[in-house]
Motif scaffolding. Structure first.
Motif, PDB file in Angstrom:
ATOM      1  N   THR A  61       0.850  -1.196   0.000  1.00  0.00           N
ATOM      2  CA  THR A  61       0.000   0.000   0.000  1.00  0.00           C
ATOM      3  C   THR A  61       0.873   1.229   0.000  1.00  0.00           C
ATOM      4  OG1 THR A  61      -0.084   0.197   2.400  1.00  0.00           O
ATOM      5  CG2 THR A  61      -1.757  -1.191   1.376  1.00  0.00           C
ATOM      6  N   LEU A  62       0.339   2.333  -0.558  1.00  0.00           N
ATOM      7  CA  LEU A  62       1.069   3.593  -0.550  1.00  0.00           C
ATOM      8  C   LEU A  62       1.275   4.083   0.867  1.00  0.00           C
ATOM      9  CD1 LEU A  62       2.316   5.862  -2.151  1.00  0.00           C
ATOM     10  CD2 LEU A  62       0.070   6.932  -2.341  1.00  0.00           C
ATOM     11  N   ALA A  63       0.261   3.883   1.706  1.00  0.00           N
ATOM     12  CA  ALA A  63       0.400   4.315   3.095  1.00  0.00           C
ATOM     13  C   ALA A  63       1.494   3.540   3.795  1.00  0.00           C
ATOM     14  CB  ALA A  63      -0.937   4.128   3.825  1.00  0.00           C
ATOM     15  N   GLY A  64       1.539   2.232   3.525  1.00  0.00           N
ATOM     16  CA  GLY A  64       2.576   1.418   4.151  1.00  0.00           C
ATOM     17  C   GLY A  64       3.954   1.856   3.715  1.00  0.00           C
ATOM     18  N   ALA A  65       4.079   2.201   2.434  1.00  0.00           N
ATOM     19  CA  ALA A  65       5.375   2.663   1.943  1.00  0.00           C
ATOM     20  C   ALA A  65       5.770   3.970   2.603  1.00  0.00           C
ATOM     21  CB  ALA A  65       5.320   2.827   0.430  1.00  0.00           C
ATOM     22  N   ALA A  66       4.784   4.855   2.764  1.00  0.00           N
ATOM     23  CA  ALA A  66       5.077   6.134   3.397  1.00  0.00           C
ATOM     24  C   ALA A  66       5.535   5.946   4.839  1.00  0.00           C
ATOM     25  CB  ALA A  66       3.831   7.027   3.353  1.00  0.00           C
ATOM     26  N   LEU A  67       4.881   5.038   5.534  1.00  0.00           N
ATOM     27  CA  LEU A  67       5.289   4.753   6.904  1.00  0.00           C
ATOM     28  C   LEU A  67       6.690   4.189   6.951  1.00  0.00           C
ATOM     29  CD1 LEU A  67       2.019   3.207   8.372  1.00  0.00           C
ATOM     30  CD2 LEU A  67       3.074   5.383   9.035  1.00  0.00           C
ATOM     31  N   ALA A  68       6.985   3.287   6.002  1.00  0.00           N
ATOM     32  CA  ALA A  68       8.322   2.704   5.967  1.00  0.00           C
ATOM     33  C   ALA A  68       9.371   3.779   5.711  1.00  0.00           C
ATOM     34  CB  ALA A  68       8.400   1.623   4.884  1.00  0.00           C
ATOM     35  N   LEU A  69       9.084   4.701   4.759  1.00  0.00           N
ATOM     36  CA  LEU A  69      10.014   5.776   4.466  1.00  0.00           C
ATOM     37  C   LEU A  69      10.202   6.679   5.670  1.00  0.00           C
ATOM     38  CD1 LEU A  69      11.799   7.318   2.517  1.00  0.00           C
ATOM     39  CD2 LEU A  69       9.763   8.508   1.676  1.00  0.00           C
ATOM     40  N   ALA A  70       9.102   6.968   6.342  1.00  0.00           N
ATOM     41  CA  ALA A  70       9.196   7.806   7.536  1.00  0.00           C
ATOM     42  C   ALA A  70      10.053   7.145   8.597  1.00  0.00           C
ATOM     43  CB  ALA A  70       7.795   8.101   8.087  1.00  0.00           C
ATOM     44  N   ARG A  87       7.780   1.377  -7.665  1.00  0.00           N
ATOM     45  CA  ARG A  87       7.413   2.433  -6.734  1.00  0.00           C
ATOM     46  C   ARG A  87       6.834   1.891  -5.425  1.00  0.00           C
ATOM     47  NH1 ARG A  87       3.730   6.874  -9.252  1.00  0.00           N
ATOM     48  NH2 ARG A  87       4.270   7.791  -7.236  1.00  0.00           N
ATOM     49  N   TYR A  88       6.803   2.776  -4.435  1.00  0.00           N
ATOM     50  CA  TYR A  88       6.055   2.642  -3.181  1.00  0.00           C
ATOM     51  C   TYR A  88       6.805   1.961  -2.041  1.00  0.00           C
ATOM     52  CZ  TYR A  88       2.131   3.820  -6.235  1.00  0.00           C
ATOM     53  OH  TYR A  88       1.318   4.422  -7.140  1.00  0.00           O
ATOM     54  N   ASP A  89       8.010   1.477  -2.242  1.00  0.00           N
ATOM     55  CA  ASP A  89       8.744   0.850  -1.135  1.00  0.00           C
ATOM     56  C   ASP A  89      10.176   1.347  -1.141  1.00  0.00           C
ATOM     57  OD1 ASP A  89       7.032  -1.507   0.188  1.00  0.00           O
ATOM     58  OD2 ASP A  89       6.517  -1.310  -1.926  1.00  0.00           O
ATOM     59  N   THR A  90      10.811   1.277   0.020  1.00  0.00           N
ATOM     60  CA  THR A  90      12.152   1.828   0.149  1.00  0.00           C
ATOM     61  C   THR A  90      12.963   1.010   1.144  1.00  0.00           C
ATOM     62  OG1 THR A  90      13.386   3.881   0.477  1.00  0.00           O
ATOM     63  CG2 THR A  90      11.579   3.429   2.015  1.00  0.00           C
ATOM     64  N   GLY A  91      14.251   1.292   1.194  1.00  0.00           N
ATOM     65  CA  GLY A  91      15.114   0.554   2.109  1.00  0.00           C
ATOM     66  C   GLY A  91      16.551   1.011   1.985  1.00  0.00           C
ATOM     67  N   ALA A 115      28.713   0.207   6.288  1.00  0.00           N
ATOM     68  CA  ALA A 115      28.110   1.540   6.115  1.00  0.00           C
ATOM     69  C   ALA A 115      26.750   1.414   5.435  1.00  0.00           C
ATOM     70  CB  ALA A 115      29.035   2.421   5.280  1.00  0.00           C
ATOM     71  N   ASP A 116      25.743   2.046   6.002  1.00  0.00           N
ATOM     72  CA  ASP A 116      24.410   2.033   5.405  1.00  0.00           C
ATOM     73  C   ASP A 116      24.382   2.897   4.148  1.00  0.00           C
ATOM     74  OD1 ASP A 116      23.708   0.517   7.566  1.00  0.00           O
ATOM     75  OD2 ASP A 116      22.532   2.085   8.571  1.00  0.00           O
ATOM     76  N   VAL A 117      23.705   2.407   3.121  1.00  0.00           N
ATOM     77  CA  VAL A 117      23.530   3.166   1.884  1.00  0.00           C
ATOM     78  C   VAL A 117      22.048   3.131   1.525  1.00  0.00           C
ATOM     79  CG1 VAL A 117      24.131   3.376  -0.551  1.00  0.00           C
ATOM     80  CG2 VAL A 117      25.852   2.581   1.087  1.00  0.00           C
ATOM     81  N   ALA A 118      21.407   4.289   1.484  1.00  0.00           N
ATOM     82  CA  ALA A 118      19.981   4.358   1.189  1.00  0.00           C
ATOM     83  C   ALA A 118      19.713   3.964  -0.263  1.00  0.00           C
ATOM     84  CB  ALA A 118      19.458   5.768   1.449  1.00  0.00           C
ATOM     85  N   ILE A 119      18.610   3.249  -0.474  1.00  0.00           N
ATOM     86  CA  ILE A 119      18.175   2.834  -1.807  1.00  0.00           C
ATOM     87  C   ILE A 119      16.943   3.658  -2.166  1.00  0.00           C
ATOM     88  CG2 ILE A 119      17.404   0.909  -3.240  1.00  0.00           C
ATOM     89  CD1 ILE A 119      18.677  -0.954  -1.091  1.00  0.00           C
ATOM     90  N   PRO A 120      17.045   4.579  -3.136  1.00  0.00           N
ATOM     91  CA  PRO A 120      15.895   5.427  -3.457  1.00  0.00           C
ATOM     92  C   PRO A 120      14.772   4.637  -4.110  1.00  0.00           C
ATOM     93  CG  PRO A 120      17.678   5.790  -5.014  1.00  0.00           C
ATOM     94  CD  PRO A 120      18.233   4.896  -3.941  1.00  0.00           C
ATOM     95  N   ASP A 121      13.552   5.016  -3.817  1.00  0.00           N
ATOM     96  CA  ASP A 121      12.381   4.352  -4.376  1.00  0.00           C
ATOM     97  C   ASP A 121      12.291   4.609  -5.869  1.00  0.00           C
ATOM     98  OD1 ASP A 121       9.963   2.970  -4.465  1.00  0.00           O
ATOM     99  OD2 ASP A 121       8.799   4.800  -4.118  1.00  0.00           O
TER     100      ASP A 121
END
Length: 440
Positions: free
Chosen positions: A9-18, A427-431, A333-339
């Motif tokens: 869900t888009l909301a779930g992705a937003a929460l994960a990004l937050a 789209r919609y998920d991140t990590g 070292a952490d490296v962000a993966i853009p959505d």
């Protein structure tokens, strides 16, 4: 045994990004830390290999009256199948005979060479089915996972500090007969040499839960930590407590532990909320029934539990792999993966080695991501050659990529800057890349 993942869900992705932002996830340009030696991780157990064993057990049952029960030809054929695989892989196998209900039963024991026999870690599963069906979840699932994990030990040429012994038990469905016979016929001095026993019974239930035995605290925590790393909650196993082969060992004071995905008990609403699946339905509606076929398996549960078995074996036996002195290098070292963005890389410099990289270069990956099916992962050699580790897949809906890949890098110079390249293609998920390592 004697006895899914929520949609995107888009909301779930937003929460994960937050959550990532709140945790201070690093910018894309974060530099890798200096490479340093690291402990070896257990290998990924290929789900396809485990399922291939299930297919063989199903075929054996079909060719022998529809089951693999004690005293029936399908059981002995199952023993022969497992034994042939282990013999070819370099194990020392022993078939132990016993009698129950007027029929000859068999336990299969397989010892991996080396390790301290005064500290033996045993791993087992019952191989027999009930007479009403092929017994694919109960318990070809555990038997296949233990077999494939044993074969992984051989592929890695593991040199554990402890001695490793694998076992497949007969006549469990009649009351733990085979495992009890084995334990009761061990002299007290030999029992004292068993540092722990791990049991795997029904680990692919179609409406699965993730249950961990709570008998030995060290073994229990080893499994809990593994599932916590996947973001999968666990519960203490109670439905079949004492009704599988670990009880034979526990009753004589040997530390035990194991995994279970549920049998005839009903999954609650709370359990369905955290694990997926269907509330108000049994974990395994085909428990002890003719419908316990290859269709009666949840692939995700089988995959996770097989990998958890390997993790526990590698951890609890304190193993290393050949060649002795093989080195590992790690970036933490952490490296962000853009959505749905450009690929990012994390680098590990390797220096001071001679010649080329090995034909079995191990690439350990720990990526935290809310939908791993979005990810494409490559290993990039110092000369720029790319080796595909993982493709994207819309059906791969679980979180995180925490596994070890093996790459034939024998054409590449060992020295130089190696990179892990990761791209989120949807789209919609991140990590982010949490850590990764190379083992030469």
């Amino acid at each position: 045994m004697n006895l899914s993942v929520p949609g995107r869900t888009l909301a779930g992705a937003a929460l994960a990004l937050a959550g990532l932002l709140a945790a201070g996830a690093p910018a894309q340009s974060a530099a890798p830390s200096a490479a340093r030696p690291a402990a070896l991780a257990a290998p990924d157990i290929p789900l396809a290999n485990v399922k291939a064993h299930l297919t063989q057990f199903s075929s054996i049952a079909a060719a022998n009256g529809g089951n693999r029960a004690h005293g029936r030809p399908g059981y002995k054929a199952s023993v022969d199948y497992v034994k042939a695989k282990l013999d070819a892989a370099g194990f020392t196998t022993t078939v132990q005979q016993f009698t129950s209900s007027g029929a000859t039963g068999y336990n299969l024991i397989a010892d991996w060479p080396g390790g301290d026999t005064g500290q033996t870690l045993m791993v087992g599963a019952h191989l027999d089915s009930v007479s009403s069906g092929a017994g694919i979840n109960d318990n070809a699932s555990g038997s296949a996972a233990v077999l494939e994990t044993a074969l992984a030990v051989s592929r890695a040429q593991l040199q554990p500090a402890k001695h490793l012994r694998f076992a497949w038990w007969g006549a469990e469905e009649l009351g733990l007969i085979g495992s009890r016979y084995y334990v009761n016929n061990l002299p007290a001095a030999e029992r004292a040499k068993i540092s722990g026993y791990l049991n795997f019974d029904m680990i692919g239930s179609p409406n699965p839960g993730y249950f961990v035995y709570d008998d030995d605290p060290v073994i229990e925590q080893t499994f809990k930590d593994y599932f916590a790393g996947l973001g999968v909650p666990t519960e203490i196993e109670t439905e079949g407590d004492g009704r599988s082969d670990h009880a034979s060992f526990k009753n004589v004071g040997i530390p035990v532990g194991g995994l279970f995905t549920g049998a005839g008990r009903t999954k609650s609403s709370a359990q369905a909320q955290k694990w997926g699946g269907t509330a108000g339905q049994a974990f395994d509606r085909c428990y002890h029934s003719s419908c316990d076929t290859t269709a009666n398996i949840n692939d995700t549960a089988l995959d996770r539990n097989s990998d958890a078995a390997a993790h526990a074996i590698w951890s609890l036996s304190a193993g290393t792999t050949n060649p002795p002195g093989g080195d590992a290098y790690e970036s933490t070292a952490d490296v962000a993966i853009p959505d749905a963005g450009a690929a990012v890389t994390s680098a590990i410099p390797v220096t001071g080695r001679s010649g080329n990289a090995p034909a079995a270069l191990r690439v350990g990956v720990d990526i935290k991501h809310t939908y791993r099916g979005d990810l494409v992962i490559d290993l990039v050699a110092p000369d720029g050659s790319a080796y595909r580790l993982k493709n994207s897949s819309g059906s791969d809906s679980a979180d995180n990529v925490i596994t070890t890949y093996t790459v034939n890098a024998s054409s590449e110079a060992a020295n130089g800057e190696w990179k892990l390249r990761v791209q989120d293609v949807a789209r919609y998920d991140t990590g982010y890349i949490d850590s990764w390592k190379l083992t030469f």
